[in-house]
Design a protein around this motif. Structure first.
Motif, PDB file in Angstrom:
ATOM      1  N   TYR A  93     -43.984  33.732  19.612  1.00  0.00           N
ATOM      2  CA  TYR A  93     -44.532  32.833  19.846  1.00  0.00           C
ATOM      3  C   TYR A  93     -43.730  31.850  20.868  1.00  0.00           C
ATOM      4  O   TYR A  93     -42.629  31.767  20.875  1.00  0.00           O
ATOM      5  CB  TYR A  93     -44.434  31.881  18.463  1.00  0.00           C
ATOM      6  N   TYR A  94     -44.715  31.307  21.920  1.00  0.00           N
ATOM      7  CA  TYR A  94     -44.156  30.730  23.172  1.00  0.00           C
ATOM      8  C   TYR A  94     -44.671  29.274  23.199  1.00  0.00           C
ATOM      9  O   TYR A  94     -45.780  28.963  22.850  1.00  0.00           O
ATOM     10  CB  TYR A  94     -44.525  31.510  24.349  1.00  0.00           C
ATOM     11  N   CYS A  95     -43.810  28.488  23.659  1.00  0.00           N
ATOM     12  CA  CYS A  95     -44.269  27.023  24.005  1.00  0.00           C
ATOM     13  C   CYS A  95     -44.606  27.045  25.426  1.00  0.00           C
ATOM     14  O   CYS A  95     -43.696  27.311  26.286  1.00  0.00           O
ATOM     15  CB  CYS A  95     -43.035  26.215  23.492  1.00  0.00           C
ATOM     16  N   ASN A  96     -45.756  26.452  25.812  1.00  0.00           N
ATOM     17  CA  ASN A  96     -46.140  26.042  26.971  1.00  0.00           C
ATOM     18  C   ASN A  96     -46.173  24.545  27.245  1.00  0.00           C
ATOM     19  O   ASN A  96     -47.140  23.808  26.432  1.00  0.00           O
ATOM     20  CB  ASN A  96     -47.396  26.568  27.519  1.00  0.00           C
ATOM     21  N   VAL A  97     -45.658  23.837  28.305  1.00  0.00           N
ATOM     22  CA  VAL A  97     -45.964  22.576  28.489  1.00  0.00           C
ATOM     23  C   VAL A  97     -46.301  22.370  29.690  1.00  0.00           C
ATOM     24  O   VAL A  97     -46.023  22.816  30.654  1.00  0.00           O
ATOM     25  CB  VAL A  97     -44.246  21.978  28.352  1.00  0.00           C
ATOM     26  N   LEU A  98     -47.448  21.379  29.898  1.00  0.00           N
ATOM     27  CA  LEU A  98     -48.160  21.025  31.085  1.00  0.00           C
ATOM     28  C   LEU A  98     -48.026  19.501  31.407  1.00  0.00           C
ATOM     29  O   LEU A  98     -48.441  18.681  30.468  1.00  0.00           O
ATOM     30  CB  LEU A  98     -49.488  21.276  31.190  1.00  0.00           C
ATOM     31  N   GLY A  99     -47.515  19.189  32.435  1.00  0.00           N
ATOM     32  CA  GLY A  99     -47.396  17.721  32.765  1.00  0.00           C
ATOM     33  C   GLY A  99     -47.187  17.161  34.282  1.00  0.00           C
ATOM     34  O   GLY A  99     -47.377  18.212  35.185  1.00  0.00           O
ATOM     35  N   GLY A 100     -46.706  16.096  34.510  1.00  0.00           N
ATOM     36  CA  GLY A 100     -46.501  15.918  35.821  1.00  0.00           C
ATOM     37  C   GLY A 100     -46.078  14.321  35.923  1.00  0.00           C
ATOM     38  O   GLY A 100     -46.140  13.669  35.026  1.00  0.00           O
ATOM     39  N   ASN A 101     -45.844  13.857  37.278  1.00  0.00           N
ATOM     40  CA  ASN A 101     -45.922  12.347  37.413  1.00  0.00           C
ATOM     41  C   ASN A 101     -47.303  11.810  38.161  1.00  0.00           C
ATOM     42  O   ASN A 101     -47.660  12.255  39.211  1.00  0.00           O
ATOM     43  CB  ASN A 101     -44.817  12.258  38.671  1.00  0.00           C
ATOM     44  N   PRO A 102     -48.066  10.896  37.400  1.00  0.00           N
ATOM     45  CA  PRO A 102     -49.295  10.525  37.690  1.00  0.00           C
ATOM     46  C   PRO A 102     -49.094   9.744  39.358  1.00  0.00           C
ATOM     47  O   PRO A 102     -50.181   9.782  39.840  1.00  0.00           O
ATOM     48  CB  PRO A 102     -49.479   9.429  36.526  1.00  0.00           C
ATOM     49  N   GLU A 103     -48.064   9.426  39.526  1.00  0.00           N
ATOM     50  CA  GLU A 103     -47.665   8.582  40.794  1.00  0.00           C
ATOM     51  C   GLU A 103     -47.467   9.268  42.069  1.00  0.00           C
ATOM     52  O   GLU A 103     -47.523   8.925  42.980  1.00  0.00           O
ATOM     53  CB  GLU A 103     -46.814   7.404  40.485  1.00  0.00           C
ATOM     54  N   SER A 104     -47.568  10.760  41.765  1.00  0.00           N
ATOM     55  CA  SER A 104     -47.296  11.427  43.040  1.00  0.00           C
ATOM     56  C   SER A 104     -47.956  13.001  42.709  1.00  0.00           C
ATOM     57  O   SER A 104     -48.730  12.907  41.770  1.00  0.00           O
ATOM     58  CB  SER A 104     -45.843  12.037  42.988  1.00  0.00           C
ATOM     59  N   LEU A 105     -47.806  13.755  43.520  1.00  0.00           N
ATOM     60  CA  LEU A 105     -48.589  15.000  43.246  1.00  0.00           C
ATOM     61  C   LEU A 105     -47.570  16.129  42.419  1.00  0.00           C
ATOM     62  O   LEU A 105     -48.055  17.189  42.417  1.00  0.00           O
ATOM     63  CB  LEU A 105     -48.812  15.831  44.744  1.00  0.00           C
ATOM     64  N   TYR A 106     -46.595  15.648  41.892  1.00  0.00           N
ATOM     65  CA  TYR A 106     -45.787  16.452  40.924  1.00  0.00           C
ATOM     66  C   TYR A 106     -46.461  16.715  39.615  1.00  0.00           C
ATOM     67  O   TYR A 106     -46.733  16.247  38.970  1.00  0.00           O
ATOM     68  CB  TYR A 106     -44.391  15.594  40.781  1.00  0.00           C
ATOM     69  N   GLU A 107     -46.501  18.263  39.472  1.00  0.00           N
ATOM     70  CA  GLU A 107     -47.124  18.932  38.309  1.00  0.00           C
ATOM     71  C   GLU A 107     -46.216  20.133  38.056  1.00  0.00           C
ATOM     72  O   GLU A 107     -45.588  20.727  38.848  1.00  0.00           O
ATOM     73  CB  GLU A 107     -48.557  19.249  38.580  1.00  0.00           C
ATOM     74  N   TYR A 108     -46.196  20.258  36.775  1.00  0.00           N
ATOM     75  CA  TYR A 108     -45.549  21.506  36.279  1.00  0.00           C
ATOM     76  C   TYR A 108     -46.311  22.205  35.102  1.00  0.00           C
ATOM     77  O   TYR A 108     -47.107  21.570  34.360  1.00  0.00           O
ATOM     78  CB  TYR A 108     -44.053  21.051  35.923  1.00  0.00           C
TER      79      TYR A 108
END
Length: 121
Positions: A93-108
């Motif tokens: 079982y793997y955990c996947n996390v998607l997110g980022g900084n709404p004030e920049s182009l930073y996503e992961y």
């Protein structure tokens, strides 16, 4: 960089329960989705459950009614409560996390190393 760690896997008898935990750390900012996937050797990784930042959840048909996903936004954690387990639930079982900084182009889009769940008598 975002680091993801899963825990809580193990060996359980059919009909038993396990609770998996997922922790995200590092440059987290906003976590849009925390998802649990599973993979059996030789097969494709499949989505088991997903929870959005606002708490909306979705489940694979195979686990609906048996598994429950939740999250603690303050601690950047997600949980997968698995009840009435059967041998077909055996997988990594793997955990996947998607997110980022709404004030920049930073996503992961970050993955953990996985935790083994084995359902066997």
């Amino acid at each position: 960089h975002v680091h993801v760690v899963e825990s809580g896997g193990g060996l359980v008898q059919p009909g038993g329960s396990l609770r998996l935990s997922c922790t995200a750390s590092g440059s987290v900012f906003s976590i849009w989705y925390m998802d649990w996937y599973r993979q059996v050797s030789g097969k494709e990784r499949e989505l088991v459950a997903s929870i959005a930042e606002a708490g909306y959840t979705t489940y694979a048909d195979s686990v609906e009614g048996r598994f429950s996903i939740s999250r603690d936004n303050a601690r950047n954690m997600a949980y997968l409560q698995m009840n009435n387990l059967n041998p077909d639930d055996t997988a990594v079982y793997y955990c996947n996390v998607l997110g980022g900084n709404p004030e920049s182009l930073y996503e992961y889009d970050s993955w953990g190393q996985g935790t083994q769940v084995t359902v066997s008598s």
